[in-house]
Design a protein around this motif. Structure first.
Motif, PDB file in Angstrom:
ATOM      1  N   ILE A   1      77.857  95.205  27.020  1.00 50.38           N
ATOM      2  CA  ILE A   1      78.652  95.445  26.132  1.00 50.38           C
ATOM      3  C   ILE A   1      78.100  95.303  24.579  1.00 50.38           C
ATOM      4  CG2 ILE A   1      80.924  94.961  25.098  1.00 50.38           C
ATOM      5  CD1 ILE A   1      81.670  94.040  27.835  1.00 50.38           C
TER       6      ILE A   1
ATOM      7  N   LYS B   1      80.351  99.462  23.603  1.00 47.13           N
ATOM      8  CA  LYS B   1      81.683  99.969  24.259  1.00 47.13           C
ATOM      9  C   LYS B   1      82.034  99.045  25.323  1.00 47.13           C
ATOM     10  CE  LYS B   1      79.788 104.604  23.462  1.00 47.13           C
ATOM     11  NZ  LYS B   1      79.420 105.870  24.070  1.00 47.13           N
ATOM     12  N   LEU B   2      83.438  99.387  25.678  1.00 47.46           N
ATOM     13  CA  LEU B   2      84.055  98.670  26.777  1.00 47.46           C
ATOM     14  C   LEU B   2      83.340  98.813  28.108  1.00 47.46           C
ATOM     15  CD1 LEU B   2      87.895  98.229  27.257  1.00 47.46           C
ATOM     16  CD2 LEU B   2      86.670  99.411  28.908  1.00 47.46           C
TER      17      LEU B   2
ATOM     18  N   PHE C   1      85.010  93.985  25.991  1.00 44.65           N
ATOM     19  CA  PHE C   1      85.054  94.979  24.968  1.00 44.65           C
ATOM     20  C   PHE C   1      84.382  94.068  23.939  1.00 44.65           C
ATOM     21  CE2 PHE C   1      89.117  92.603  24.867  1.00 44.65           C
ATOM     22  CZ  PHE C   1      89.268  92.307  23.576  1.00 44.65           C
TER      23      PHE C   1
ATOM     24  N   GLU D   1      85.430  89.011  27.413  1.00 42.22           N
ATOM     25  CA  GLU D   1      85.366  89.473  28.868  1.00 42.22           C
ATOM     26  C   GLU D   1      86.576  88.961  29.537  1.00 42.22           C
ATOM     27  OE1 GLU D   1      81.764  88.622  30.788  1.00 42.22           O
ATOM     28  OE2 GLU D   1      81.857  86.304  30.740  1.00 42.22           O
TER      29      GLU D   1
ATOM     30  N   ASN E   1      92.224 100.613  28.972  1.00 39.80           N
ATOM     31  CA  ASN E   1      91.140 100.905  28.142  1.00 39.80           C
ATOM     32  C   ASN E   1      91.667 101.731  26.648  1.00 39.80           C
ATOM     33  OD1 ASN E   1      89.337 100.547  30.282  1.00 39.80           O
ATOM     34  ND2 ASN E   1      88.666 102.483  30.448  1.00 39.80           N
TER      35      ASN E   1
ATOM     36  N   ALA F   1      91.262  99.280  23.488  1.00 40.67           N
ATOM     37  CA  ALA F   1      89.936  99.687  22.437  1.00 40.67           C
ATOM     38  C   ALA F   1      90.073  99.287  21.129  1.00 40.67           C
ATOM     39  CB  ALA F   1      89.872 101.293  22.698  1.00 40.67           C
TER      40      ALA F   1
END
Length: 705
Positions: free
Chosen positions: A227, A232-233, A262, A275, A289, A293
């Motif tokens: 990550i 990015k996720l 993320f 996480e 997501n 985000a």
């Protein structure tokens, strides 16, 4: 009354509702209907039911609703049918193609005239669209609630690290995850380190938490590193099957499966990674997501804005704190100067008063001796005040140094007791001593340690009432030797106890205070103990009035041996003619001090010439020969530094070198260094005992080693 009766017409014959009519309704209903036998096995379905689920009649033959409802839901339906004869509720149905539908299910039993179950009827209404709208609205509300919660948490935090524990908990509880971990980029910027770990209650995660806290990740390595690298996720369906997940054995032991994480973004920079772990295998969830985000970006943006706000606020706080500290320092300074003036004037009053009485010549022998004792005692009291002030100056400038050597602690304590014993006996205070057997020799400065014990004993003597007790206890373990000094005084006020070792602080600073002093002794004691690598603490006794001061000093790792004490010619020190024939030049612009030194040295047999300036000294040195030079430093015209420079410059041409002593009231370590660097052989601080000065003179002229 029927409408026909109202219109005056005969009533129509009722329509008989036969089985064919019910069959037509069943077949043409837009509601999905199925009929089950008494064992709740499919008997028949209508077209709408087939359209909804896609199962043909052959597919349903011999099957129960567990086929599409699932075993758990079907069991709940049977339970309610058995207890209540009907069921109504929202369920998930799986179609033949595997699609999951939100269905409103109604089931009821049809009974015979005797009450026996004939069959069960199930009606299903597809509410998937409505459920999705509700879920979408719930997701929106959940996202807004999460963003609000995170904003609320961060609003109370200085940076994203401070509020992370609550953020981890909030995210986990919002989405049903069991573990949250925060990783932050370290100061060097080359690895991620775990800075916080949260998990739900009743989970045994010791192994997984321990390895996570100890582990670091570089870019691209492991889930956090991946990550960090991509910004990015990322999802892991099952961490126990992921080759790149290095903590898999510990995760499996803890029962963890699904994972996602993320980035925490500050602009385009990744400053951390969050996480999360679940005990279920989790498929990537697009709704989650989308919801999560913006969270990392939100945390980063908030942190950046908060940092700017906090910087401005911090500047304001610093300015206010600096003003408050300055006001407090000025107040303490004024109080200290007032106290210092009092403490200096009190012994000075006794010195001046008794000196005047001696000068009159009207005192008898006994009164004269008492007067001299009072004068000497108060003079030494003033000297102690000056020494304390100088020690505080050395503490503040970091120039208080130790002369370390093996020390017999018991001997140091007994010497300190001897020094303070007159004060103890004057108040009829008894002393209890307790020493553990076979105490180790420690490394320390014996004089400074004696100063520590003397200060603590003097403090105990000051506050212990007449007829009280002072106890001294010494014990040791494998690491420290502990010295306890316990008194039977009133104890220390709880509000003052945290400040007892601070400079210039006194529990009672008023003009009506009972106990005198500058409030420096315990501050010096603390610094001396800390210079020895030890600690000091103060507390009140629990069961009776009194206080206990505990000094802990580290024990050496190896066994130390005491150095043999040089048997100097102490008998010679007090001999009246131990400086017989020694020619000494004394330079002092204070005539009283000059007379005192000249007479004292002459009484020890020296031939002394005294002058009041550097110019007179240089003139004498040109015409006469001396064995030793003693000079003050601060003098009008040319000072002691200028004098010794000219003397040494002249000696460079002649070849002879006269021993020289700097005898001065400047008593700091840097003053001693400056004097020796200027050309003096040694430095002696005023006031000085004549025996000490005679010993120094004899050392320099070679009469003792």
């Amino acid at each position: 009354m029927s409408s026909a009766d109202v219109q005056g017409q005969p009533a129509a014959r009722p329509v008989e509702l036969g089985a064919d009519l019910y069959r037509e309704i069943f077949a043409h209903s837009r509601e999905a209907i199925a009929i089950f036998d008494p064992n709740v096995v499919y008997l028949q379905q209508n077209g709408a039911h087939f359209t909804l689920l896609g199962y043909s009649d052959d597919d349903l033959e011999g099957q129960t609703p567990a086929l599409d409802l699932g075993a758990d839901t079907f069991a709940e339906v049977i339970r309610q049918l058995t207890n209540r004869g009907e069921y109504s509720g929202e369920v998930m149905c799986r179609t033949k193609s595997g699609e999951e539908l939100n269905v409103e299910l109604t089931m009821f039993v049809m009974r015979s005239g005797l009450g026996e179950p004939l069959c069960y009827v199930g009606i299903k209404r597809d509410i998937t669209s409505r459920a999705r709208e509700i879920n979408a609205r719930r997701r929106t509300e959940q996202r807004l609630a999460l963003q609000y919660a995170i904003t609320r948490i961060l609003s109370r935090s200085i940076d994203f690290v401070e509020g992370t524990h609550e953020i981890l908990e909030t995210v986990c509880e919002s989405f049903g995850w069991q573990v949250g971990v925060l990783w932050a980029v370290d100061n060097k910027g080359d690895s991620l380190r775990c800075v916080d770990f949260w998990h739900g209650p009743s989970l045994d995660l010791d192994g997984f938490e321990s390895v996570s806290r100890k582990r670091t990740f570089t870019r691209g390595v492991g889930l956090p590193g991946r990550i960090w690298k991509t910004g990015k996720l990322a999802w892991i369906r099952d961490v126990t099957e992921e080759a790149d997940f290095m903590r898999a054995p510990f995760a499996a032991q803890a029962g963890l499966r699904g994972a996602f994480g993320f980035p925490i973004l500050l602009g385009d920079e990744v400053v951390g990674v969050m996480e999360f772990f679940s005990q279920q295998i989790r498929q990537p969830d697009q709704d989650l997501n989308d919801m999560i985000a913006s969270v990392g970006f939100q945390i980063g943006q908030f942190h950046e804005r908060k940092r700017a706000e906090e910087k401005l606020a911090h500047l304001l706080v610093r300015e206010r704190a600096a003003r408050t500290d300055a006001e407090k320092a000025n107040r303490l300074k004024d109080e200290f100067l007032a106290t210092l003036s009092h403490e200096l004037r009190t012994p000075l009053n006794a010195v001046i008063g008794w000196s005047r009485m001696l000068k009159t010549g009207r005192l008898d022998v006994e009164s004269s001796l008492h007067a001299m004792e009072v004068i000497e005692r108060n003079a030494w009291a003033q000297k102690q005040i000056i020494e304390d002030i100088l020690d505080v100056s050395r503490v503040i400038t970091g120039k208080l140094q130790l002369q370390l050597a093996p020390v017999n602690l018991v001997a140091v304590i007994k010497a300190a007791l001897d020094a303070v014993r007159p004060a103890l006996e004057a108040k009829d205070i008894s002393v209890e001593e307790s020493y553990q057997q076979e105490l180790k020799v420690i490394a320390g400065d014996a004089d400074r340690l004696q100063q520590v014990i003397w200060n603590l004993l003097s403090n105990a003597s000051k506050f212990t009432p007449v007829g009280g007790t002072v106890a001294v206890r010494v014990m040791q373990d494998n690491t420290y030797v502990a010295i306890e000094i316990i008194d039977t005084g009133p104890g220390i006020g709880p509000e003052f106890l945290p400040h007892v070792f601070e400079r210039f602080r006194q529990e009672d600073g008023s003009t009506t205070r009972t106990h005198q002093g500058l409030g420096l002794g315990l501050a010096i004691v603390r610094h001396l103990v800390e210079l020895h690598g030890g600690t000091i603490s103060a507390e009140n006794l629990d069961l009776r009035p009194g206080a206990v001061f505990t000094v802990k000093l580290p024990l050496p790792t190896a066994k130390l041996k005491l150095e043999a004490t040089a048997e100097s010619a102490s008998e010679d020190i007090h001999t009246e003619v131990d400086l017989a024939g020694v020619r000494i030049l004394v330079v002092e612009d204070d005539l009283d001090a000059l007379d005192l030194i000249t007479i004292d040295l002459a009484e020890h047999g020296a031939k002394v010439r005294g002058v009041g300036s550097a110019a007179e000294a240089l003139e004498l040195l040109k015409n006469e020969t001396f064995d030793l030079l003693i000079s003050d430093i601060a003098m009008a015209g040319a000072d002691g530094y200028n004098l010794i420079k000219q003397v040494r410059d002249h000696e460079a041409d002649e070849g002879d070198r006269i021993p020289a002593i700097a005898l001065t009231a400047y008593a700091r370590t840097q003053d001693r260094i400056s004097a020796i660097a200027a050309g003096y052989n040694t430095h002696v601080a005023k006031p000085v005992e004549i025996t000490e000065l005679v010993t120094v003179v004899k050392c320099l002229i070679g009469r003792i080693a």
